[in-house]
Design an enzyme around this catalytic site. Structure first.
Site, PDB file in Angstrom:
ATOM      1  N   ARG B 138       0.823  -1.226   0.000  1.00 33.51           N
ATOM      2  CA  ARG B 138       0.000   0.000   0.000  1.00 33.51           C
ATOM      3  C   ARG B 138       0.850   1.266   0.000  1.00 33.51           C
ATOM      4  O   ARG B 138       0.439   2.295   0.538  1.00 33.51           O
ATOM      5  CB  ARG B 138      -0.969   0.012   1.191  1.00 33.51           C
ATOM      6  CG  ARG B 138      -1.812  -1.237   1.346  1.00 33.51           C
ATOM      7  CD  ARG B 138      -2.619  -1.549   0.123  1.00 33.51           C
ATOM      8  NE  ARG B 138      -3.331  -2.836   0.240  1.00 33.51           N
ATOM      9  CZ  ARG B 138      -4.001  -3.390  -0.765  1.00 33.51           C
ATOM     10  NH1 ARG B 138      -4.047  -2.800  -1.954  1.00 33.51           N
ATOM     11  NH2 ARG B 138      -4.608  -4.536  -0.607  1.00 33.51           N
ATOM     12  N   LYS B 261       0.888  -8.262  14.125  1.00 35.05           N
ATOM     13  CA  LYS B 261      -0.404  -8.539  13.496  1.00 35.05           C
ATOM     14  C   LYS B 261      -0.571 -10.044  13.586  1.00 35.05           C
ATOM     15  O   LYS B 261       0.129 -10.807  12.908  1.00 35.05           O
ATOM     16  CB  LYS B 261      -0.372  -8.091  12.033  1.00 35.05           C
ATOM     17  CG  LYS B 261      -1.620  -8.463  11.228  1.00 35.05           C
ATOM     18  CD  LYS B 261      -1.523  -7.931   9.784  1.00 35.05           C
ATOM     19  CE  LYS B 261      -2.762  -8.311   8.981  1.00 35.05           C
ATOM     20  NZ  LYS B 261      -2.711  -7.765   7.592  1.00 35.05           N
ATOM     21  N   GLU B 265      -6.033 -12.009   8.688  1.00 34.96           N
ATOM     22  CA  GLU B 265      -5.756 -12.062   7.249  1.00 34.96           C
ATOM     23  C   GLU B 265      -4.649 -13.044   6.927  1.00 34.96           C
ATOM     24  O   GLU B 265      -3.740 -12.745   6.141  1.00 34.96           O
ATOM     25  CB  GLU B 265      -5.407 -10.664   6.720  1.00 34.96           C
ATOM     26  CG  GLU B 265      -6.588  -9.704   6.777  1.00 34.96           C
ATOM     27  CD  GLU B 265      -6.274  -8.331   6.197  1.00 34.96           C
ATOM     28  OE1 GLU B 265      -5.108  -7.951   6.171  1.00 34.96           O
ATOM     29  OE2 GLU B 265      -7.229  -7.649   5.769  1.00 34.96           O
ATOM     30  N   ARG B 298      -2.016  -5.631  17.425  1.00 34.35           N
ATOM     31  CA  ARG B 298      -3.102  -5.077  16.604  1.00 34.35           C
ATOM     32  C   ARG B 298      -4.437  -5.782  16.844  1.00 34.35           C
ATOM     33  O   ARG B 298      -4.491  -7.018  16.973  1.00 34.35           O
ATOM     34  CB  ARG B 298      -2.750  -5.157  15.114  1.00 34.35           C
ATOM     35  CG  ARG B 298      -1.654  -4.185  14.731  1.00 34.35           C
ATOM     36  CD  ARG B 298      -1.276  -4.374  13.283  1.00 34.35           C
ATOM     37  NE  ARG B 298      -1.842  -3.386  12.391  1.00 34.35           N
ATOM     38  CZ  ARG B 298      -2.463  -3.674  11.256  1.00 34.35           C
ATOM     39  NH1 ARG B 298      -2.680  -4.914  10.903  1.00 34.35           N
ATOM     40  NH2 ARG B 298      -2.900  -2.708  10.477  1.00 34.35           N
ATOM     41  N   ARG B 309     -18.308  -8.303  10.032  1.00 32.02           N
ATOM     42  CA  ARG B 309     -16.888  -8.072  10.272  1.00 32.02           C
ATOM     43  C   ARG B 309     -16.657  -6.905  11.230  1.00 32.02           C
ATOM     44  O   ARG B 309     -15.693  -6.908  11.997  1.00 32.02           O
ATOM     45  CB  ARG B 309     -16.204  -7.806   8.931  1.00 32.02           C
ATOM     46  CG  ARG B 309     -14.774  -7.339   9.050  1.00 32.02           C
ATOM     47  CD  ARG B 309     -14.108  -7.265   7.691  1.00 32.02           C
ATOM     48  NE  ARG B 309     -12.923  -6.431   7.732  1.00 32.02           N
ATOM     49  CZ  ARG B 309     -12.214  -6.085   6.673  1.00 32.02           C
ATOM     50  NH1 ARG B 309     -12.581  -6.510   5.467  1.00 32.02           N
ATOM     51  NH2 ARG B 309     -11.138  -5.328   6.784  1.00 32.02           N
ATOM     52  N   ASP B 338     -11.793  -0.914   7.968  1.00 31.13           N
ATOM     53  CA  ASP B 338     -10.415  -0.855   7.486  1.00 31.13           C
ATOM     54  C   ASP B 338     -10.089   0.441   6.758  1.00 31.13           C
ATOM     55  O   ASP B 338      -9.992   0.439   5.534  1.00 31.13           O
ATOM     56  CB  ASP B 338     -10.132  -2.062   6.577  1.00 31.13           C
ATOM     57  CG  ASP B 338      -8.658  -2.169   6.240  1.00 31.13           C
ATOM     58  OD1 ASP B 338      -7.850  -1.497   6.902  1.00 31.13           O
ATOM     59  OD2 ASP B 338      -8.310  -2.932   5.332  1.00 31.13           O
ATOM     60  N   GLU B 360      -4.636   3.577  15.586  1.00 33.32           N
ATOM     61  CA  GLU B 360      -3.805   3.404  14.387  1.00 33.32           C
ATOM     62  C   GLU B 360      -4.498   4.126  13.240  1.00 33.32           C
ATOM     63  O   GLU B 360      -5.635   3.806  12.886  1.00 33.32           O
ATOM     64  CB  GLU B 360      -3.641   1.908  14.047  1.00 33.32           C
ATOM     65  CG  GLU B 360      -2.890   1.671  12.741  1.00 33.32           C
ATOM     66  CD  GLU B 360      -2.754   0.176  12.385  1.00 33.32           C
ATOM     67  OE1 GLU B 360      -2.806  -0.674  13.307  1.00 33.32           O
ATOM     68  OE2 GLU B 360      -2.616  -0.128  11.185  1.00 33.32           O
ATOM     69  N   GLU B 366      -4.448   4.269   1.133  1.00 28.01           N
ATOM     70  CA  GLU B 366      -4.835   2.999   0.524  1.00 28.01           C
ATOM     71  C   GLU B 366      -6.224   3.069  -0.102  1.00 28.01           C
ATOM     72  O   GLU B 366      -6.435   2.580  -1.206  1.00 28.01           O
ATOM     73  CB  GLU B 366      -4.810   1.887   1.594  1.00 28.01           C
ATOM     74  CG  GLU B 366      -5.325   0.550   1.070  1.00 28.01           C
ATOM     75  CD  GLU B 366      -5.266  -0.571   2.102  1.00 28.01           C
ATOM     76  OE1 GLU B 366      -4.741  -0.332   3.215  1.00 28.01           O
ATOM     77  OE2 GLU B 366      -5.732  -1.678   1.785  1.00 28.01           O
ATOM     78  N   TRP B 532     -14.807 -10.147   1.953  1.00 29.09           N
ATOM     79  CA  TRP B 532     -13.844  -9.435   1.134  1.00 29.09           C
ATOM     80  C   TRP B 532     -14.512  -8.828  -0.105  1.00 29.09           C
ATOM     81  O   TRP B 532     -13.841  -8.232  -0.937  1.00 29.09           O
ATOM     82  CB  TRP B 532     -12.688 -10.366   0.700  1.00 29.09           C
ATOM     83  CG  TRP B 532     -11.684 -10.586   1.797  1.00 29.09           C
ATOM     84  CD1 TRP B 532     -11.712 -10.029   3.037  1.00 29.09           C
ATOM     85  CD2 TRP B 532     -10.513 -11.400   1.750  1.00 29.09           C
ATOM     86  NE1 TRP B 532     -10.631 -10.455   3.781  1.00 29.09           N
ATOM     87  CE2 TRP B 532      -9.875 -11.314   3.018  1.00 29.09           C
ATOM     88  CE3 TRP B 532      -9.924 -12.229   0.789  1.00 29.09           C
ATOM     89  CZ2 TRP B 532      -8.693 -11.991   3.319  1.00 29.09           C
ATOM     90  CZ3 TRP B 532      -8.751 -12.902   1.079  1.00 29.09           C
ATOM     91  CH2 TRP B 532      -8.140 -12.788   2.345  1.00 29.09           C
TER      92      TRP B 532
END
Lengths: 688, 688
Positions: B138, B261, B265, B298, B309, B338, B360, B366, B532
């Protein structure tokens, strides 16, 4: 909620409208009433006329209509006289045209008057730029309807059906001739195989009053006949052409004649042998004369060396005035350059006083957005036809100088370069059909107004939907208010919009190389002949922009009759739409609006884009009135047109800004494209 | 003529402005005055501070400034006290920050007050998503400034120079830490070769008050140490981490700690071994504790199976509240999904009352147009930080819940995902530098206003041109009126514009697959995990649009403290900017404007496009004030942004229209793209 409901209903109705591929053109089948026809004669053309009456009669049910052929002096060519129940003409073609006029008036609800209705021109002809391999030069509606590469000489029933539909469409608007092949002619078109196919085409077109013509390559005697020369004064060459023309007439007895592009853009011509255009044209004319055929000799000539391409046709042809046979017609494009979005009329119109001259219009949109842009061309042609040349005093319009009103012409004619191909809707864009229609209507009546033509075409082409036919008078009223009015206005504004976003203020020939679609004012590869490159035409520099054709420049103004020469020569009196055609002016030159030339240019380009956006709105709003197939096709084209209009605006303004060094007025929307990227994409695409 | 002349002059002046590649950021060298510095101590950081004073002093010529380190209770962390001729702090870092503040105020002309100036957070840290091969996840500003593929472990003088410039830029805005590698961590980052490079980086950053941190892969013990497991409760694993951390501290004695993390994912985590986030984080925290290191763990976790989600981070972490060591900080993205253009704040803020929590933010754009769109992010972060969680009564803002004001946190921190790469201007887009700047400024003072930050940054970054420095007070006035005001307004409006043309009214996650740049509300390949794909988020159907997170839906509203839960739960009280985040509503739902939901959506998308067009105008107008390099770069980006905004608008409206079945209000500009072509181009591009 109520508003929402009605909108939903509208959208819902749309989807019920029967899908229309546009193949029916303006001849959309509609419920007809029974009719009795009285006609004492019998010819294939009269049969067509009677079929049409039975198929489309919308007058009183069971009425009797009389078709009468009787010589009347007031009737010219294929003219006719009409009443509610009778058509009278000098010949069967006149009857056919009268029938189409009667049916059109029934359908559009116009009055049926008893006036004499004569065609303006004797020959109303399409020029197909179709090649023997089936490709169409500057064609954007698919391959040729006449020629194809594979099974080239097989005539299928599908071919015949299509040719008949084609003939019918042309006859319905008065077009009575067609040149079946490209002016950049392949010599083999004169071979027996091709001529036999021409024969079949001619047979199908004949009942509809259409004659066929061919374009020929001037060097055919050498290329095809294996002669040593194609010199028009050479006896063998003369003999070869005589024999060939005899052969043609043996196959097609009513063959119309020949179209010739000679000594132009690499095509051979009499000059190759030290002869003149007259020598060449007359030789062919002599061979055709016994059969009643004509020669249409194009004046579209220019050499790479002249200082002003716009002057050359005049310079080459004026000295020959009076030297042409009476079955030669000089075919002159509307403007002095080449079918640009806007040009002043060609100075040859009216100037050649002892020669038959015919206008050539371009129906296919070579420089006007191909089959993507919605551009109704009637206003452009009307502008040319009604231009006053002053050659025989005030009122010597281009129309009157070519239709026989002012000059004694043995033949009168008008040609339109066709936009027709194998696409289901014939013309690529549904609205491009209107240009075919308009050409025919103007060729018949050179004084018709664009608005009238647009309205006729819309009524014939878009009203006759299944939903409409079930509609009440309420529907009629809302159709007229909500569809006809705005869409007609869109059509009438569309050409000016194209001028605005492509070539405002007299700019011309600044399109992308070769493809003639997008912008390309920068295009000038090393070694390219200057008069094929845009900088030759726009002459932009830090000093200013425009082509100086004044007496201090190329003196092209001198080719126009007074008072035009003086009017064009002075920027203060030159119409601003032609300003940069005739003048090279500084960027800060003050326009009538008070703006600088640069600002005006920016405003014009911007206006063009805004106009296309308004067309999009207009079209989206009429969705409830249009079948989804045609609605979506036009909607998609308008989206592409808008993108292309923005590209034109961005490219031209960013390119010219390099010279003007002035900001685009900040009130205007900014470019969204970068000049270097436009140029890169353009050269990549044109290199492909 | 006069107007024209002045325009020409303006354009002419522009070309004289020294070309600026933007590498100097907001630290543009300017003429300085002589200054005497009194400082009794000597440390590398104080040396930097003194160098900066000599380099940038713009106070009275020959003035004396005193730097004093003395413990004062009112000063927290690296805070300082300032006067015109003195900086006082508890440590040398405080002196450095004070010096930068003093110089900034001299340059921008702000008052220099004697208030205590403490940082809001102890740790103000960048997260670089840089991979060992030099790529940046990103990242849109070129390759990593830390890592490269070839000659990976050679440290050049160019590297060192760049790292020093980087350290200086960060220090100048108060950033005191940096995570050198991607959260999707490559295990080899813990190998000696990499650690030795980390050592050099740390040495260069140290005088500027910056600590280095690393992201680690939770399965490193198995992958790197060849252990059978990476179970955080396994003694061998614990020993491996202890040894590894000892090794790190032997190389970098002031190493800051680890960022993890885990179980997200596809990244491994403690759950793989039946352990909790707390088990994993605490094991690392214990190993770091002796050295004063911290673990940033995270909370960005979600499984493919959950119905919403947005709820998962809260669901997974809330049960663990109070179970984390005091040197663990849970790093929570601003919103529950996100980094979307707009999200409500994450419900974890304020809810975890017995755990250190840090926000954060994502500086790299992105989801906000990469390095192409001009989007100033401070308003987005301000919106999040000032959101009231109500967790400890009214006024429990996200800022106050994380900066130690409300909860006792042993450590406080805030992270920003960096937008930095090897591009000459560091950030790809010149205005993206403002986001790096803004993050630092907000991390230092969480209550700073976006407007203040924008103005500071513009004054520092765009005023200090050679032409400006020679300028009169007239120039200053016109610069303020004609450059500062409009450009600041453009920055302040830019994030809302992006929301409008991308995801208005609470829409989210409808971008193009993978690349996260263009629109892609349709994207849902067969077999793809639902969360997704955009349809999971927008839930558009003929019935309506939006994600039902009310008590009747996923009940995500329940994760918010009252009165928010009730407010969000009711469409009548839910802020419209979050409407479709929390509600699935019919297309004809009536908005506060009186419009239907569909119409409002159309108006919002259209407004976004118009806003970008207005930014283009704003920018074009300020051309006389900007060097040509930066002017042209920003102008070109804005053009691309406008095209992309139109694409977003067209794609989303045409896609959603398939469900709404309602026309785009006819007052609005029509689409210029076709949905099928957008989808085709998108899938072709993303397949490449």
């Amino acid at each position: 909620m109520k508003h929402l409901f009605s909108v939903c209903c509208s959208l819902f109705i749309t989807t019920l409208l029967f899908a229309q591929d546009g193949h029916e053109l303006w001849l959309r089948s509609s419920k007809s009433q029974p009719v009795n026809i009285v006609c004492s004669k019998k010819t294939p053309t009269l049969s067509v006329a009677m079929d049409e009456l039975r198929r489309g009669w919308q007058g009183k049910s069971g009425a009797t209509i009389t078709l009468t052929i009787t010589k009347e002096k007031a009737l010219k060519y294929d003219g006719f006289k009409l009443s509610e129940n009778a058509v009278q003409a000098n010949n069967d073609k006149g009857i056919l045209y009268g029938v189409y006029e009667l049916l059109r008036r029934q359908q559009t609800g116009e009055n049926i008057t008893s006036e004499v209705n004569n065609p303006s021109y004797e020959t109303r002809i399409l020029n197909h730029w179709d090649n023997p391999d089936g490709s169409v030069e500057r064609g954007y509606a698919g391959h040729s309807i006449f020629w194809r590469k594979d099974e080239a000489f097989t005539v299928t029933s599908q071919d015949k059906k299509l040719w008949q539909e084609y003939a019918r469409a042309n006859a319905s608007v008065g077009i009575n001739g067609t040149v079946l092949n490209n002016v950049n002619a392949a010599p083999q078109i004169l071979n027996a195989d091709y001529l036999n196919r021409v024969k079949v085409i001619a047979e199908i077109l004949r009942p509809y009053g259409m004659k066929v013509y061919l374009s020929v390559k001037f060097s055919s005697p050498a290329l095809l006949g294996k002669l040593k020369t194609s010199d028009p004064l050479d006896p063998e060459v003369i003999a070869w052409w005589k024999a060939k023309i005899k052969e043609i007439y043996s196959i097609v007895p009513d063959f119309g004649g020949l179209l010739v592009k000679a000594s132009s853009e690499g095509q051979p011509g009499p000059q190759d042998f030290g002869r003149t255009h007259a020598d060449g044209a007359n030789m062919l004319a002599d061979a055709l004369k016994p059969y009643g055929g004509i020669v249409m000799w194009r004046a579209f000539v220019y050499s790479p060396n002249d200082k002003d391409r716009a002057k050359q046709a005049y310079n080459e042809f004026m000295p020959l005035d009076g030297q042409f046979r009476d079955n030669v017609i000089i075919q002159v494009k509307n403007g002095p350059i080449d079918f640009q979005p806007r040009e002043p009329f060609s100075p040859l119109f009216g100037a050649m006083k002892n020669t038959s001259v015919m206008p050539e219009f371009q129906i296919t949109q070579e420089y006007l957005g191909h089959a993507t842009h919605l551009v109704f061309l009637a206003p452009m042609w009307e502008e040319c036809l009604q231009s006053d040349t002053y050659q025989k005093g005030e009122g010597s319009t281009v129309a009157r100088c070519t239709d026989g009103s002012i000059y004694q012409q043995n033949h009168t004619a008008i040609a339109g370069v066709a936009n027709i191909g194998l696409d289901a809707n014939w013309c690529g864009h549904h609205f491009a059909q209107a240009n075919w229609y308009a050409f025919g209507r103007l060729a018949w009546n050179v004084n018709l107004k664009s608005e009238q033509i647009a309205e006729e075409w819309l009524r014939l082409t878009f009203y006759n939907d299944s939903s409409a036919r079930t509609g009440s008078s309420d529907y009629n009223a809302s159709w007229t208010n909500d569809f006809l009015k705005p869409v007609k206005q869109m059509m009438l504004d569309s050409r000016e919009a194209a001028v605005n976003y492509m070539t405002p203020l007299g700019l011309h020939h600044i399109m992308s190389a070769n493809e003639h679609y997008g912008p390309g004012p920068w295009w000038a590869p090393k070694g390219m002949r200057a008069d094929w490159t845009p900088p030759y035409y726009h002459q932009a520099s830090v000093i200013g922009i425009g082509f100086d054709r004044t007496t201090k420049g190329s003196d092209a103004v001198e080719q126009y009759h007074q008072p035009l020469a003086s009017q064009f020569n002075d920027p203060a009196t030159c119409p601003e739409k032609f300003l940069l055609w005739f003048h090279h002016l500084p960027w800060n030159y003050t326009m009538k609006s008070g703006r600088t030339l640069w600002d005006e240019l920016c405003y014009d380009y911007d206006k063009g884009v805004q106009q296309v956006r308004s067309f999009q709105k207009t079209w989206d709003k009429v969705q409830p009135y249009v079948d989804s197939t045609r609605f979506t096709a036009v909607q998609r084209s308008l989206r592409s047109q808008c993108q292309n209009a923005i590209l034109w605006k961005d490219a031209c303004l960013l390119y010219f800004q390099q010279f003007s060094r002035m900001p685009i007025p900040y009130a205007l929307e900014r470019p969204v494209n970068n000049l270097d990227e436009i140029i890169k994409n353009d050269s990549r695409r044109t290199a492909e």
